[in-house]
Design a protein around this motif. Sequence first.
Motif: not given
Length: 248
Positions: A117-122
């Motif tokens: 995964a490459s996104g921003n988890a927050r």
Amino acid sequence: MLRFPKYILLLGLPFAALSQESNATLSNPYTSSDDIAGGQRAFLSQCAACHGADGRGGNAGPDLSVLKRASSDESLYQIINKGIPGTVMPGSSSNTSGIWQLVAYVRSIAANRQVKASGNARRGEDLYRQHGCARCHQTTAPELFTLARTRSPLELRNSILQPQVEVGDAYWSFRAKLASGATVSGQRLNEDSETIQYRTPEGQLRSLRRQQIEEITWDRTSPMPTYADKLNSADIDDLIAYLLEGRN
């Protein structure tokens, strides 16, 4: 000088040839995106009953993202072509190109699950709460954090954008008219030759005997809407990162 009968010399040739052949590894000549798509279609019609529609394994077949018996494309081809003696795995009736396409698709199952995964988890957590995902996924819909452990980012993205493409039978719903005149509906959980086990719209677990049913209608669509018009690509990356943050 020793002379050997000609038939002894000839007998040695096939074994030498076989030895050389066994050391050569064939590469898959059918690896394009069209080949993978063709392999997927064949997989769904020929293999999904045992290995599951997503290749994660079923009642009779193992998870195909981990192939202990097939270290090379050639060995996987031979397994698909000839089957595995002593098991329920049969040989394939497909032609050579069809089997290679199946090889390409099966390899893609494992490759897709290795993508990170490459996104921003927050930010993904904010989106999860903003769109009210927990309203369904903590009640009647699958629990997402457990489900994400068995899905790749690509598979999760497809589920968010195209939830109707693959709907497991565990999520089908039905409406039944009973011999008594009453009508019942719910989400199918399981069934056998005598009963259907289901969850009512209120979340209660019930069992319905088939002999009570006069008429039944199945809805094989997913109640989940598409988010293609609600989330952009970056949003989906962030949401997937949040779902997967506890997987690895």
